[in-house]
Design a protein around this motif. Structure first.
Motif, mmCIF file in Angstrom:
data_model
loop_
_atom_site.group_PDB
_atom_site.id
_atom_site.type_symbol
_atom_site.label_atom_id
_atom_site.label_comp_id
_atom_site.label_asym_id
_atom_site.label_seq_id
_atom_site.Cartn_x
_atom_site.Cartn_y
_atom_site.Cartn_z
ATOM 1 N N MET A 155 0.925 -1.290 -0.087
ATOM 2 C CA MET A 155 -0.119 -0.051 0.158
ATOM 3 C C MET A 155 1.037 1.227 0.073
ATOM 4 S SD MET A 155 -2.407 -1.290 3.109
ATOM 5 C CE MET A 155 -3.376 -2.936 2.846
ATOM 6 N N ASP A 156 0.535 2.118 -0.570
ATOM 7 C CA ASP A 156 1.276 3.320 -0.850
ATOM 8 C C ASP A 156 0.846 4.373 0.509
ATOM 9 O OD1 ASP A 156 -0.998 4.997 -1.472
ATOM 10 O OD2 ASP A 156 -0.590 5.117 -3.465
ATOM 11 N N ILE A 157 1.702 5.299 0.493
ATOM 12 C CA ILE A 157 1.634 6.063 1.810
ATOM 13 C C ILE A 157 0.271 6.806 1.743
ATOM 14 C CG2 ILE A 157 2.660 8.417 2.924
ATOM 15 C CD1 ILE A 157 5.377 7.283 2.596
ATOM 16 N N LEU A 158 -0.063 7.208 0.735
ATOM 17 C CA LEU A 158 -1.430 8.019 0.695
ATOM 18 C C LEU A 158 -2.523 7.255 1.266
ATOM 19 C CD1 LEU A 158 -3.248 10.722 0.072
ATOM 20 C CD2 LEU A 158 -3.567 9.649 -2.369
ATOM 21 N N TYR A 159 -2.443 5.898 0.761
ATOM 22 C CA TYR A 159 -3.582 4.838 1.233
ATOM 23 C C TYR A 159 -3.267 4.798 2.838
ATOM 24 C CZ TYR A 159 -6.555 0.913 1.816
ATOM 25 O OH TYR A 159 -7.506 -0.048 2.325
ATOM 26 N N LEU A 160 -1.992 4.764 3.292
ATOM 27 C CA LEU A 160 -1.893 4.402 4.796
ATOM 28 C C LEU A 160 -2.432 5.685 5.547
ATOM 29 C CD1 LEU A 160 1.616 2.881 4.784
ATOM 30 C CD2 LEU A 160 -0.572 1.722 5.116
ATOM 31 N N GLN A 161 -2.414 6.940 4.877
ATOM 32 C CA GLN A 161 -2.882 8.268 5.751
ATOM 33 C C GLN A 161 -4.161 8.224 5.573
ATOM 34 O OE1 GLN A 161 -0.992 10.920 2.771
ATOM 35 N NE2 GLN A 161 0.550 11.484 4.238
ATOM 36 N N GLY A 162 -4.991 7.379 4.611
ATOM 37 C CA GLY A 162 -6.328 7.475 4.549
ATOM 38 C C GLY A 162 -6.935 6.555 5.538
#
Length: 191
Positions: free
Chosen positions: A174-181
Motif C-alpha cells: 500500500m502506498d503512503i497516501l492509502y496508509l494516511q487514509g
C-alpha cells in the motif's frame, strides 16, 4: 497534522526532540509524520520542514482528474473500499500531495529522527474486543500488526493473503497516501 508539527517545532526549540526515540500518530498526525520522513534530517531542520509543509498546505492544489484516476484504478481491486475513495479525495485534498511511495522504503540510516509508528484503530476489532487489546494496528517501516495479539507481518506484505504463516497471495504494498487514509479516525464512525 498542524498540531503535531507545532508540537515538534516546540520540542525542537526546547532541545527535547533529540531525546525522543519513537513518534506514534493516529489520524492527522500520521499525515505529518509521513510527510516529514522523506527527509532524513528533518528533526535537525525543523524550521525548514515546517516551512515546506506550510508552503505545500497553503499553495498546493488538488487535481480532480488525478484523484479520479486513482479511484478508478483502485476500483479494479477486489479489496476496493471507502478507504480508497477517502484517501484519493479527502486526504489528498487536505495534504495537497499524492504520496505513492512505500513506507517500508523510507529509511533513516543514521537514525537521526524518532522512529515513526502509524496507528490505525480497527473499528471491527474494537466492537468485538471487550478488553481493547487488539484495537490498535501499528504500522512501521519494518512491520505491521497488533501488539495486543503479537501478530505482525513485514510491511511490504501488509495486505497480502496468508495461510498457516505462508504468503498465499502476494499483493502490492500500500502506498503512503492509502496508509494516511487508513490511519484517519474519521472513518471509524461509518459502517
Amino acid at each position: 497534522m498542524v498540531a503535531l508539527m507545532g508540537t515538534l517545532t516546540e520540542l525542537g526549540a526546547q532541545n527535547l526532540l533529540d531525546t525522543i526515540m519513537y513518534l506514534c500518530g493516529v489520524s492527522g498526525s500520521t499525515w505529518c509524520l509521513t510527510s516529514l520522513y522523506h527527509n532524513q534530517t528533518w528533526s535537525s531542520e525543523l524550521e525548514k520542514a515546517e516551512k515546506e509543509m506550510v508552503q505545500r498546505l497553503t499553495t498546493g492544489s488538488f487535481d480532480c482528474l488525478k484523484a479520479l484516476a486513482r479511484i478508478m484504478e483502485a476500483e479494479k481491486d477486489e479489496n476496493f473500499s471507502i478507504t480508497d475513495v477517502f484517501a484519493s479525495t479527502i486526504v489528498y485534498d487536505m495534504v495537497k500531495q499524492v504520496d505513492e511511495k512505500h513506507f517500508s522504503k523510507e529509511t533513516d540510516d543514521e537514525m537521526n529522527n524518532p522512529y515513526p509508528i502509524l496507528a490505525v484503530v480497527d473499528k471491527e476489532q474494537r466492537q468485538k474486543d471487550e478488553y481493547d487489546r487488539g484495537v490498535w494496528c501499528e504500522i512501521t517501516r519494518h512491520e505491521v500488526g497488533y501488539s495486543g495479539y503479537g501478530a505482525f507481518v513485514e510491511t511490504p506484505f501488509f495486505g497480502s493473503r496468508f495461510a498457516g504463516g505462508d504468503v498465499e497471495e502476494l499483493r502490492d504494498e500500500m502506498d503512503i497516501l492509502y496508509l494516511q487514509g487508513l490511519s484517519s479516525s474519521l472513518l471509524l464512525h461509518y459502517r
